[in-house]
Design a protein around this motif. Sequence first.
Motif, PDB file in Angstrom:
ATOM      1  N   THR A 199       0.840  -1.206   0.000  1.00 16.83           N
ATOM      2  CA  THR A 199       0.000   0.000   0.000  1.00 16.83           C
ATOM      3  C   THR A 199       0.872   1.252   0.000  1.00 16.83           C
ATOM      4  OG1 THR A 199      -1.582  -1.212   1.342  1.00 16.83           O
ATOM      5  CG2 THR A 199      -1.917   1.147   1.178  1.00 16.83           C
ATOM      6  N   LEU A 200       1.916   1.208   0.786  1.00 15.19           N
ATOM      7  CA  LEU A 200       2.817   2.361   0.883  1.00 15.19           C
ATOM      8  C   LEU A 200       3.458   2.658  -0.474  1.00 15.19           C
ATOM      9  CD1 LEU A 200       4.050   4.402   2.883  1.00 15.19           C
ATOM     10  CD2 LEU A 200       5.897   2.791   3.254  1.00 15.19           C
ATOM     11  N   VAL A 201       3.922   1.617  -1.133  1.00 16.07           N
ATOM     12  CA  VAL A 201       4.524   1.813  -2.458  1.00 16.07           C
ATOM     13  C   VAL A 201       3.478   2.386  -3.408  1.00 16.07           C
ATOM     14  CG1 VAL A 201       5.596   0.668  -4.437  1.00 16.07           C
ATOM     15  CG2 VAL A 201       6.241   0.001  -2.126  1.00 16.07           C
ATOM     16  N   SER A 202       2.250   1.887  -3.301  1.00 17.42           N
ATOM     17  CA  SER A 202       1.161   2.370  -4.161  1.00 17.42           C
ATOM     18  C   SER A 202       0.861   3.844  -3.899  1.00 17.42           C
ATOM     19  CB  SER A 202      -0.090   1.529  -3.909  1.00 17.42           C
ATOM     20  OG  SER A 202      -1.195   2.054  -4.580  1.00 17.42           O
ATOM     21  N   ALA A 203       0.946   4.241  -2.632  1.00 16.37           N
ATOM     22  CA  ALA A 203       0.639   5.636  -2.288  1.00 16.37           C
ATOM     23  C   ALA A 203       1.691   6.592  -2.836  1.00 16.37           C
ATOM     24  CB  ALA A 203       0.537   5.789  -0.772  1.00 16.37           C
ATOM     25  N   PHE A 204       2.935   6.129  -2.854  1.00 20.93           N
ATOM     26  CA  PHE A 204       4.004   7.012  -3.336  1.00 20.93           C
ATOM     27  C   PHE A 204       4.195   6.912  -4.842  1.00 20.93           C
ATOM     28  CE2 PHE A 204       4.955   7.403   1.097  1.00 20.93           C
ATOM     29  CZ  PHE A 204       5.496   8.678   1.194  1.00 20.93           C
ATOM     30  N   SER A 205       3.908   5.765  -5.401  1.00 22.41           N
ATOM     31  CA  SER A 205       4.106   5.593  -6.836  1.00 22.41           C
ATOM     32  C   SER A 205       3.016   4.661  -7.374  1.00 22.41           C
ATOM     33  CB  SER A 205       5.505   5.007  -7.079  1.00 22.41           C
ATOM     34  OG  SER A 205       5.745   4.919  -8.445  1.00 22.41           O
ATOM     35  N   PRO A 206       1.832   5.227  -7.667  1.00 21.50           N
ATOM     36  CA  PRO A 206       0.682   4.371  -7.997  1.00 21.50           C
ATOM     37  C   PRO A 206       0.826   3.533  -9.264  1.00 21.50           C
ATOM     38  CG  PRO A 206       0.000   6.645  -7.576  1.00 21.50           C
ATOM     39  CD  PRO A 206       1.481   6.645  -7.668  1.00 21.50           C
ATOM     40  N   LYS A 207       1.647   4.013 -10.220  1.00 20.06           N
ATOM     41  CA  LYS A 207       1.752   3.256 -11.479  1.00 20.06           C
ATOM     42  C   LYS A 207       2.607   2.011 -11.271  1.00 20.06           C
ATOM     43  CE  LYS A 207       1.173   7.140 -14.582  1.00 20.06           C
ATOM     44  NZ  LYS A 207       1.865   8.153 -15.353  1.00 20.06           N
ATOM     45  N   LEU A 208       2.094   0.873 -11.708  1.00 13.98           N
ATOM     46  CA  LEU A 208       2.806  -0.412 -11.631  1.00 13.98           C
ATOM     47  C   LEU A 208       3.342  -0.670 -10.221  1.00 13.98           C
ATOM     48  CD1 LEU A 208       4.846  -0.135 -14.956  1.00 13.98           C
ATOM     49  CD2 LEU A 208       2.766  -1.442 -14.590  1.00 13.98           C
ATOM     50  N   ALA A 209       2.530  -0.328  -9.250  1.00 20.94           N
ATOM     51  CA  ALA A 209       2.978  -0.412  -7.858  1.00 20.94           C
ATOM     52  C   ALA A 209       3.310  -1.845  -7.451  1.00 20.94           C
ATOM     53  CB  ALA A 209       1.918   0.155  -6.927  1.00 20.94           C
ATOM     54  N   PHE A 210       2.559  -2.811  -7.989  1.00 22.09           N
ATOM     55  CA  PHE A 210       2.816  -4.194  -7.585  1.00 22.09           C
ATOM     56  C   PHE A 210       4.219  -4.628  -7.998  1.00 22.09           C
ATOM     57  CE2 PHE A 210       2.903  -8.758  -8.297  1.00 22.09           C
ATOM     58  CZ  PHE A 210       2.535  -9.197  -7.038  1.00 22.09           C
ATOM     59  N   LEU A 211       4.561  -4.329  -9.259  1.00 18.98           N
ATOM     60  CA  LEU A 211       5.880  -4.737  -9.746  1.00 18.98           C
ATOM     61  C   LEU A 211       6.986  -4.043  -8.954  1.00 18.98           C
ATOM     62  CD1 LEU A 211       5.340  -4.824 -13.608  1.00 18.98           C
ATOM     63  CD2 LEU A 211       5.492  -6.734 -12.017  1.00 18.98           C
ATOM     64  N   LYS A 212       6.773  -2.762  -8.677  1.00 22.88           N
ATOM     65  CA  LYS A 212       7.787  -2.018  -7.929  1.00 22.88           C
ATOM     66  C   LYS A 212       7.939  -2.589  -6.514  1.00 22.88           C
ATOM     67  CE  LYS A 212       6.897   2.240 -10.446  1.00 22.88           C
ATOM     68  NZ  LYS A 212       6.083   3.452 -10.444  1.00 22.88           N
ATOM     69  N   ALA A 213       6.799  -2.803  -5.870  1.00 24.65           N
ATOM     70  CA  ALA A 213       6.858  -3.313  -4.492  1.00 24.65           C
ATOM     71  C   ALA A 213       7.427  -4.728  -4.464  1.00 24.65           C
ATOM     72  CB  ALA A 213       5.462  -3.289  -3.870  1.00 24.65           C
ATOM     73  N   PHE A 214       7.029  -5.520  -5.449  1.00 22.17           N
ATOM     74  CA  PHE A 214       7.524  -6.899  -5.502  1.00 22.17           C
ATOM     75  C   PHE A 214       9.030  -6.906  -5.737  1.00 22.17           C
ATOM     76  CE2 PHE A 214       8.330 -11.003  -7.520  1.00 22.17           C
ATOM     77  CZ  PHE A 214       7.708 -11.847  -6.624  1.00 22.17           C
ATOM     78  N   GLY A 215       9.460  -6.087  -6.692  1.00 25.75           N
ATOM     79  CA  GLY A 215      10.892  -5.992  -6.985  1.00 25.75           C
ATOM     80  C   GLY A 215      11.671  -5.535  -5.768  1.00 25.75           C
ATOM     81  N   LEU A 216      11.124  -4.536  -5.103  1.00 26.36           N
ATOM     82  CA  LEU A 216      11.795  -3.986  -3.925  1.00 26.36           C
ATOM     83  C   LEU A 216      11.871  -5.021  -2.807  1.00 26.36           C
ATOM     84  CD1 LEU A 216      13.002  -1.258  -3.133  1.00 26.36           C
ATOM     85  CD2 LEU A 216      10.807  -0.617  -2.181  1.00 26.36           C
ATOM     86  N   SER A 217      10.748  -5.688  -2.586  1.00 25.99           N
ATOM     87  CA  SER A 217      10.729  -6.671  -1.494  1.00 25.99           C
ATOM     88  C   SER A 217      11.617  -7.865  -1.844  1.00 25.99           C
ATOM     89  CB  SER A 217       9.307  -7.123  -1.195  1.00 25.99           C
ATOM     90  OG  SER A 217       8.773  -7.752  -2.328  1.00 25.99           O
ATOM     91  N   TYR A 218      11.646  -8.202  -3.129  1.00 28.22           N
ATOM     92  CA  TYR A 218      12.493  -9.314  -3.563  1.00 28.22           C
ATOM     93  C   TYR A 218      13.953  -8.936  -3.373  1.00 28.22           C
ATOM     94  CZ  TYR A 218      14.136 -13.217  -6.345  1.00 28.22           C
ATOM     95  OH  TYR A 218      14.755 -14.362  -6.748  1.00 28.22           O
ATOM     96  N   ALA A 219      14.274  -7.695  -3.751  1.00 28.64           N
ATOM     97  CA  ALA A 219      15.657  -7.236  -3.623  1.00 28.64           C
ATOM     98  C   ALA A 219      16.075  -7.216  -2.158  1.00 28.64           C
ATOM     99  CB  ALA A 219      15.796  -5.848  -4.235  1.00 28.64           C
ATOM    100  N   VAL A 220      15.189  -6.744  -1.348  1.00 25.41           N
ATOM    101  CA  VAL A 220      15.535  -6.644   0.070  1.00 25.41           C
ATOM    102  C   VAL A 220      15.427  -8.020   0.737  1.00 25.41           C
ATOM    103  CG1 VAL A 220      14.916  -5.550   2.254  1.00 25.41           C
ATOM    104  CG2 VAL A 220      14.796  -4.246   0.133  1.00 25.41           C
ATOM    105  N   GLY A 221      14.454  -8.762   0.302  1.00 24.27           N
ATOM    106  CA  GLY A 221      14.298 -10.105   0.846  1.00 24.27           C
ATOM    107  C   GLY A 221      13.607 -10.158   2.181  1.00 24.27           C
ATOM    108  N   PHE A 222      13.218  -9.001   2.649  1.00 21.28           N
ATOM    109  CA  PHE A 222      12.668  -8.999   4.003  1.00 21.28           C
ATOM    110  C   PHE A 222      11.232  -9.502   4.054  1.00 21.28           C
ATOM    111  CE2 PHE A 222      11.282  -4.982   2.418  1.00 21.28           C
ATOM    112  CZ  PHE A 222      10.120  -4.675   3.086  1.00 21.28           C
ATOM    113  N   LEU A 223      10.609  -9.614   2.893  1.00 17.77           N
ATOM    114  CA  LEU A 223       9.253 -10.178   2.900  1.00 17.77           C
ATOM    115  C   LEU A 223       9.268 -11.652   2.518  1.00 17.77           C
ATOM    116  CD1 LEU A 223       6.990  -7.471   1.285  1.00 17.77           C
ATOM    117  CD2 LEU A 223       6.953  -8.311   3.618  1.00 17.77           C
TER     118      LEU A 223
END
Lengths: 292, 265
Positions: free
Chosen positions: B188-212
């Motif tokens: 949701t946070l990623v969507s609020a800051f960058s609504p376009k393609l938020a899922f891919l961005k959040a997924f990529g970010l979480s994958y990169a960080v690995g914390f999820l």
Amino acid sequence: MIECNNLTFSYRKATPILKEFNLTLENGGIYGLLGKNGAGKSTLLYLMCGLLTPAAGEVLVNGVNVRRRLPSTLRDIFLVPEEFDLPSITLEDYCRINAPFYPDFSMEALKRNLETFEMPEKIHLGYLSMGQKKKAYMCFALACNTPILIMDEPTNGLDITSKVQFRRFLAAQMNENRIILISTHQVHDVELLLDHIVIVDNRQLLLNRKTSEITSRLRFFNTLGAPDTDDPRLLYSARGVGGFANIARREDPLDEETDLNLESLYELCCRNPKLVENIFNPDNTSEHEQLG
Amino acid sequence: MNNLDNFDKFSFSRFMMLAKREIISSKNIFLMELAVVAGLIIIAEFFISWSALPSLNDVKEYPSCYYSDSTCVSIIFVLGIWGFAFLANIAASLVCLKLSNKKGRITTFMTVGTQGEKYLLNFLIYDVFFVLYFFTVWLLVDLVRVIYVDMVYPFEGKWVLFYAIDQWNWMVALGTIALFLFSQAFYTLVSAFSPKLAFLKAFGLSYAVGFLLIPYSFFCSVVLIDKSFSGESNVIVIMASSVMIIYAIAMQLLAYYRYKETDII
């Protein structure tokens, strides 16, 4: 009533579009907001709807800061933007899900508006052309009977017949408790409709007057040939198709009152704002309401 | 409604009106999403069943069906949680989708309702309505599986619902809810800051960080299947869950503030 108090706004690092801008719109008027591209017309409309946050100052709608986006404020304002999306559903469904938010919505008014635009009642919003969508949306907007109706370039995309119908149905919907604000470049589409003119240009609020006041002080007339330039009352003259469009001071109240020519008035305001200010505000020429 | 002070506060009836408006005006998208969810569940169950279930001709040769094994049922259960979390995160990344263009922002912010109502609206649709739908479809599909398995191997098939209830414990529930809230708040946070393609961005970010993904994988794959925690492990789960829930609340508040303060340009 809409009050813009010392409004300052700029887009990111750009030069302010509005700076310490003041404007008051009273109930019971159809206001025409005129200005060049980039003059800040749409920005001003969005600020009046609380869609933008001013860097300084505030916009009050009936005494409440509109930027708070309170439901009680939002139900009093209807914005018809230049471009909008409508869901792919029937107009009937659209009304069913949206009308409850506007307590003064009238189905009779909607039917009347649709009739004026020669549109059937049973339409699917997903299958309409852009112009038809605009008409349907404006019909709904008017039927909501909100105290404030703001329209950004409402005649864009309308055919000639529809523009005539638009003027007719807008005039019929006006009452003394309502403010209708129309921002447009297409001055001929609305000039007979407006009872207040607001002109912004070059970061200045050049004019905010009733049309009756304008026509009581200025005379608009056309001549086939060039007018007498030595006439001290002559303020503006420009060659147009089939002759000259002129503006002169109307010093003698017995002079016949003429119809407003918005295009000429706008040109006069842009070319010589000080002169216009002097005509309408002779006692206080230094107080110039600034637009950025 | 006549009292302006009350009108400007949260109103449940208006909230439901907004939900109705949202569902009807986006019904084609919602129907498509519902169909996709059902389709994914059917496909997942089909492949699991197909790989676990011996063919009819081999019944006599394989008297013990894998599928009656509790581990196999656990896999379905874990996959269900995974699938649901995946869908919930897609939903979370759509929370601010309408803010991705100017027209959408105008429509959203001019809608009569408090900012809180408009923000929570998406969670009502995706967290309540979709959760109910997801588990209903999942259980129905699994019921079909159970009926089929029972036909082939009488009394061997197990319905995941009953199995889940049998196996459920508070640690599993707490950990699942904490992970769910945390991951959803992040999307949701990623969507609020960058609504376009938020899922891919959040997924990529979480994958990169690995914390999820790492704790999710660990929790779902090891803990749920092996059910290997007790005693001290419970303390770890409680602490980790508390931290995740606190972070989730902080991220949701930040996302809401961002939503509330967004301008149309």
